[in-house]
Write an enzyme that holds these catalytic residues in place. Structure first.
Site, PDB file in Angstrom:
ATOM      1  N   GLU A  29       0.275  56.534  43.793  1.00 44.50           N
ATOM      2  CA  GLU A  29      -0.737  56.174  42.791  1.00 44.50           C
ATOM      3  C   GLU A  29      -1.539  54.967  43.260  1.00 44.50           C
ATOM      4  OE1 GLU A  29       1.074  55.955  38.895  1.00 44.50           O
ATOM      5  OE2 GLU A  29       1.944  57.941  39.131  1.00 44.50           O
ATOM      6  N   HIS A  77      -7.176  52.952  31.405  1.00 41.73           N
ATOM      7  CA  HIS A  77      -6.892  53.954  32.435  1.00 41.73           C
ATOM      8  C   HIS A  77      -8.219  54.606  32.810  1.00 41.73           C
ATOM      9  CE1 HIS A  77      -5.225  57.309  34.624  1.00 41.73           C
ATOM     10  NE2 HIS A  77      -4.026  56.775  34.533  1.00 41.73           N
ATOM     11  N   ARG A 114      -6.239  50.087  39.458  1.00 44.63           N
ATOM     12  CA  ARG A 114      -6.774  50.763  38.282  1.00 44.63           C
ATOM     13  C   ARG A 114      -7.944  50.025  37.611  1.00 44.63           C
ATOM     14  NH1 ARG A 114      -2.057  52.696  34.482  1.00 44.63           N
ATOM     15  NH2 ARG A 114      -1.832  54.166  36.181  1.00 44.63           N
ATOM     16  N   HIS A 129      -5.262  51.798  27.579  1.00 43.30           N
ATOM     17  CA  HIS A 129      -4.035  52.444  28.046  1.00 43.30           C
ATOM     18  C   HIS A 129      -2.788  51.570  27.921  1.00 43.30           C
ATOM     19  CE1 HIS A 129      -1.751  55.314  30.381  1.00 43.30           C
ATOM     20  NE2 HIS A 129      -1.473  54.417  31.317  1.00 43.30           N
ATOM     21  N   ARG A 173      -1.493  45.589  35.320  1.00 38.05           N
ATOM     22  CA  ARG A 173      -0.252  46.282  35.711  1.00 38.05           C
ATOM     23  C   ARG A 173      -0.499  47.272  36.854  1.00 38.05           C
ATOM     24  NH1 ARG A 173       2.132  51.374  34.030  1.00 38.05           N
ATOM     25  NH2 ARG A 173       0.246  51.680  32.825  1.00 38.05           N
TER      26      ARG A 173
HETATM   27  P1  FAD Z   1       7.007  53.286  23.602  1.00 36.35           P
HETATM   28  O1  FAD Z   1       7.422  54.358  24.516  1.00 36.35           O
HETATM   29  O2  FAD Z   1       5.578  53.233  23.231  1.00 36.35           O
HETATM   30  O3  FAD Z   1       7.866  53.394  22.266  1.00 36.35           O
HETATM   31  C1  FAD Z   1       7.564  52.577  21.163  1.00 36.35           C
HETATM   32  C2  FAD Z   1       8.407  53.064  20.003  1.00 36.35           C
HETATM   33  O4  FAD Z   1       8.363  52.148  18.925  1.00 36.35           O
HETATM   34  C3  FAD Z   1       7.951  54.399  19.440  1.00 36.35           C
HETATM   35  O5  FAD Z   1       9.097  55.177  19.190  1.00 36.35           O
HETATM   36  C4  FAD Z   1       7.278  54.010  18.122  1.00 36.35           C
HETATM   37  O6  FAD Z   1       7.284  55.025  17.158  1.00 36.35           O
HETATM   38  C5  FAD Z   1       8.133  52.845  17.713  1.00 36.35           C
HETATM   39  N1  FAD Z   1       7.509  51.914  16.778  1.00 36.35           N
HETATM   40  C6  FAD Z   1       6.342  51.248  16.906  1.00 36.35           C
HETATM   41  N2  FAD Z   1       6.137  50.468  15.826  1.00 36.35           N
HETATM   42  C7  FAD Z   1       7.199  50.647  15.002  1.00 36.35           C
HETATM   43  C8  FAD Z   1       7.555  50.145  13.735  1.00 36.35           C
HETATM   44  N3  FAD Z   1       6.785  49.280  13.050  1.00 36.35           N
HETATM   45  N4  FAD Z   1       8.728  50.550  13.166  1.00 36.35           N
HETATM   46  C9  FAD Z   1       9.524  51.446  13.805  1.00 36.35           C
HETATM   47  N5  FAD Z   1       9.221  51.967  15.022  1.00 36.35           N
HETATM   48  C10 FAD Z   1       8.077  51.560  15.604  1.00 36.35           C
HETATM   49  N6  FAD Z   1       3.916  54.151  32.591  1.00 36.35           N
HETATM   50  C11 FAD Z   1       4.537  54.378  33.753  1.00 36.35           C
HETATM   51  O7  FAD Z   1       5.255  53.511  34.250  1.00 36.35           O
HETATM   52  N7  FAD Z   1       4.382  55.574  34.382  1.00 36.35           N
HETATM   53  C12 FAD Z   1       3.614  56.562  33.887  1.00 36.35           C
HETATM   54  O8  FAD Z   1       3.530  57.619  34.471  1.00 36.35           O
HETATM   55  C13 FAD Z   1       2.936  56.349  32.666  1.00 36.35           C
HETATM   56  N8  FAD Z   1       2.139  57.300  32.137  1.00 36.35           N
HETATM   57  C14 FAD Z   1       1.606  57.100  30.894  1.00 36.35           C
HETATM   58  C15 FAD Z   1       0.863  58.108  30.300  1.00 36.35           C
HETATM   59  C16 FAD Z   1       0.366  57.948  29.030  1.00 36.35           C
HETATM   60  C17 FAD Z   1      -0.421  59.050  28.372  1.00 36.35           C
HETATM   61  C18 FAD Z   1       0.614  56.741  28.323  1.00 36.35           C
HETATM   62  C19 FAD Z   1       0.090  56.554  26.934  1.00 36.35           C
HETATM   63  C20 FAD Z   1       1.309  55.718  28.918  1.00 36.35           C
HETATM   64  C21 FAD Z   1       1.806  55.883  30.216  1.00 36.35           C
HETATM   65  N9  FAD Z   1       2.537  54.876  30.831  1.00 36.35           N
HETATM   66  C22 FAD Z   1       3.144  55.113  32.035  1.00 36.35           C
HETATM   67  C23 FAD Z   1       2.872  53.659  30.114  1.00 36.35           C
HETATM   68  C24 FAD Z   1       4.289  53.823  29.571  1.00 36.35           C
HETATM   69  O9  FAD Z   1       4.458  55.131  29.104  1.00 36.35           O
HETATM   70  C25 FAD Z   1       4.595  52.863  28.463  1.00 36.35           C
HETATM   71  O10 FAD Z   1       4.227  51.573  28.806  1.00 36.35           O
HETATM   72  C26 FAD Z   1       6.082  52.861  28.168  1.00 36.35           C
HETATM   73  O11 FAD Z   1       6.507  54.177  27.949  1.00 36.35           O
HETATM   74  C27 FAD Z   1       6.385  51.995  26.963  1.00 36.35           C
HETATM   75  O12 FAD Z   1       7.714  52.195  26.611  1.00 36.35           O
HETATM   76  P2  FAD Z   1       8.303  51.376  25.387  1.00 36.35           P
HETATM   77  O13 FAD Z   1       9.707  51.814  25.237  1.00 36.35           O
HETATM   78  O14 FAD Z   1       8.024  49.950  25.574  1.00 36.35           O
HETATM   79  O15 FAD Z   1       7.416  51.833  24.143  1.00 36.35           O
HETATM   80  C1  SIN Z   2      -0.663  57.974  35.280  1.00 34.18           C
HETATM   81  O1  SIN Z   2       0.083  58.937  35.442  1.00 34.18           O
HETATM   82  O2  SIN Z   2      -1.787  57.886  35.780  1.00 34.18           O
HETATM   83  C2  SIN Z   2      -0.207  56.857  34.422  1.00 34.18           C
HETATM   84  C3  SIN Z   2       0.617  55.969  35.210  1.00 34.18           C
HETATM   85  C4  SIN Z   2       0.780  54.654  34.520  1.00 34.18           C
HETATM   86  O3  SIN Z   2       0.141  54.374  33.521  1.00 34.18           O
HETATM   87  O4  SIN Z   2       1.581  53.872  35.021  1.00 34.18           O
END
Ligand code: FAD
Ligand code: SIN
Length: 543
Positions: free
Chosen positions: A121, A242, A288, A349, A384
């Site tokens: 990437e 993104h 990015r 993003h 990031r």
């Molecule tokens: P999240 O996975 O966002 O989980 C947050 C949780 O908290 C959810 O369950 C939500 O419902 C809950 N929540 C929020 N507020 C409340 C509340 N008030 N009360 C109760 N529950 C609540 N990163 C990478 O490293 N690689 C990738 O390939 C990548 N691809 C991505 C693709 C997309 C489309 C997106 C959107 C992001 C991507 N990212 C990627 C970024 C990465 O997915 C996120 O940064 C990471 O998953 C965040 O994980 P987390 O556990 O911190 O939060």
């Molecule tokens: C992607 O697959 O392009 C998302 C990767 C990331 O947000 O880290």
């Protein structure tokens, strides 16, 4: 209603699930999440988890790439820890049963090398992204949730939304977090959940912007709750866009993974002009922020509504097998990516800043932890590096669980704080829900136009002015009417927007993903974190 537990985990993304699984080995866990258990940013992650797994890759190289992307603001210790602990976390996931795309067999014993197919990437100088085709997040969530459901001492409460943290100091105790008030699934009752450790794993805040790759849960709840409770927040001006989300008039913004460019896809304008080599020596695989800004620049220059991303020169069978999710989603919109270029635009993003934590996820409030996207360890600095956030969620989830296990015994046995039940006061059911939708739309639109990829001091001033007006209205509405999930989310996105704008206004330079027309270059005097706390405006501090 009231419940007590050792660990209250708020959020069911990679960070919350990883933490809950490991903490449950040492105490009872209540995990609440706002929607379905598998609804999170994590669920939609495509590209994968960055980690040094190839023989010809090195920790030093991953560290260097992360530091370069972070534009002088990464905390070197955070980078070092996350990069070096990455391979162990991938192995842990594989041992739990996660099925990543591999070159060879699916099972890997502790002494075997990890023989995975590794993606590439932007900003990475090696192939180092472990993935499950283009649906990596879904596979991680599946594996973690399957394991968690087998734990008898873990209670999983879906459709429960945390409203506010409970501070013992409000009831005559110390400045410690002792749990949270949570709106239950019916939306009619507020639970009082008391815990020895409260863990915010609530993810990011893409919904602050009109266009975002994030699902609807991403409303900055964790940052807003922590800010109200008095925790320190850092680097909120660094909101990452993104470069490539599907542009279609009727589709919600769907991400088109950077991994496509890693496999040779190129960006062009409608007339075929491949513009990226003009903007950066790494062309389509530049970091990015540079790709997003270049697309924004070219769109504004040519007046076009999108640019094109083309992978159709690769064999159709390869594209279908490597990117089955993206292929299927685009087909739904009448687009066959094996033969046609994809119209793409940038979208909000990732929140690079968040609640300040140490390398165990401890916030500045005792008893309160913040892990994953909601936390700010300093790993990402001003921008990031791709696929470093699933990595951080896994590493911090693990480290926080180990550290809180060490501390939990100290916390056990103390007298339970005398915290009252949630008080409804004179609030009545709302008669005008349109106020919520109107404010929500207005805020997201001006955040996109004034505080997006390209900013200026006057745009930030305008945004700050409007946020203040909206907050007054939201506050009044909040006290008069019974709480709904929409209202609590609106209040939280307004607070998050306020923090993004005030932090951006205090940074008189361009650095990483913060780009302002009034100060086009980085200024060494600003090579510091922006920190903010309730009652203390944003200011710079050495990392
Ligand atoms: P999240 O996975 O966002 O989980 C947050 C949780 O908290 C959810 O369950 C939500 O419902 C809950 N929540 C929020 N507020 C409340 C509340 N008030 N009360 C109760 N529950 C609540 N990163 C990478 O490293 N690689 C990738 O390939 C990548 N691809 C991505 C693709 C997309 C489309 C997106 C959107 C992001 C991507 N990212 C990627 C970024 C990465 O997915 C996120 O940064 C990471 O998953 C965040 O994980 P987390 O556990 O911190 O939060
Ligand atoms: C992607 O697959 O392009 C998302 C990767 C990331 O947000 O880290």
């Amino acid at each position: 209603m009231s419940y007590s537990c050792d660990y209250l985990v708020i959020g069911s993304g990679v960070a919350g699930l990883a933490f809950a699984l490991e903490a449950s080995e040492h105490g009872d866990v209540i995990l609440v999440t706002k929607r379905a258990l598998d609804e999170s940013n994590t669920q939609y992650a495509q590209g994968g988890v960055a980690s040094v797994l190839a023989e010809d890759d090195t920790f030093e190289s991953h560290i260097k790439d992360t530091l370069v992307a972070g534009a002088g603001l990464c905390h070197e210790m955070a980078v070092d820890v996350c990069v070096r602990e990455g391979p162990g976390r991938i192995r842990w996931l594989l041992d739990l049963g996660a099925r990543f795309s591999g070159k060879a067999s699916a099972h890997h014993g502790p002494d075997e090398g990890i023989d995975l197919d590794l993606g590439r990437e932007g900003g990475h100088s090696a192939r180092r992204v472990a993935h499950a085709a283009d649906m990596t997040g879904r596979e991680i969530v599946r594996a973690l949730l399957t394991a968690l459901r087998e734990r008898p001492n873990v209670r999983l409460l879906d459709n429960h939304a945390a409203i506010d943290l409970i501070m013992a100091s409000k009831y005559g105790g110390p400045e410690t977090c002792v749990g949270a008030y949570v709106l239950d699934a019916s939306g009619e009752h507020v639970l009082r959940l008391l815990a020895r450790s409260t863990v915010l794993a609530t993810g990011g805040a893409g919904k602050v912007y009109l266009y975002t790759s994030n699902p609807d849960i991403a409303t900055g709840d964790g940052v807003a709750m922590a800010y109200r409770a008095g925790a320190e927040i850092a680097n909120m001006e660094f909101y990452q866009f993104h470069p490539t989300c599907l542009y279609h008039p009727r589709a919600k913004r769907f991400l088109i993974s950077e991994a496509l460019r890693g496999e040779g896809a190129t960006l062009s304008l409608a007339d075929g002009d491949k513009f990226m080599p003009r903007h950066h020596p790494r062309a389509d695989l530049a970091p990015r922020d540079i790709v997003a800004r270049s697309i924004d620049f070219e769109m504004k220059r040519t007046g076009s509504e999108f640019v094109l991303l083309d992978i159709s020169h690769r064999p159709a069978s390869f594209v279908r097998e490597r990117f089955p999710g993206i292929h299927a989603e685009c087909l739904k919109w009448g687009l066959d990516i094996t033969t046609q270029p994809i119209p793409v635009v940038p979208a909000a993003h990732y929140m690079c800043g968040g609640i300040t934590t140490d390398l165990y996820g401890r916030t500045t409030i005792p008893g309160l932890w913040a892990i994953g996207e909601v936390g700010c360890t300093g790993l990402h600095g001003a921008n990031r590096l791709a696929s470093n956030s699933l990595l951080e969620g896994l590493v911090l989830g693990h480290r926080a669980a180990l550290k809180s296990r060490e501390l939990i015994d100290e916390l056990r046995g103390g007298p339970p704080p005398a915290v009252p039940e949630w008080e409804v006061g004179d609030a009545v059911p709302s008669d005008e829900k349109v106020i919520v939708t109107q404010n929500w739309d207005e805020l997201r639109r001006f955040m996109w136009n004034y505080v997006g990829i390209v900013r200026s001091s006057s745009r930030l001033r305008r945004a700050a002015h409007r946020i203040a007006l909206l907050q007054e209205e939201i506050q009044e509405y909040y006290w008069r009417f019974l709480l709904t999930r929409d209202l609590l989310e609106l209040r939280n996105i307004a607070t998050t927007a306020e923090l993004i704008v005030s932090s951006a206004a205090s940074r008189a330079e361009s650095r990483g993903v913060h780009f302002t027309l009034d100060h086009l270059n980085p200024d060494p005097r600003f090579a510091r974190d922006t920190v903010v706390k309730r009652g203390v405006p944003p200011h710079l501090r050495n990392s």
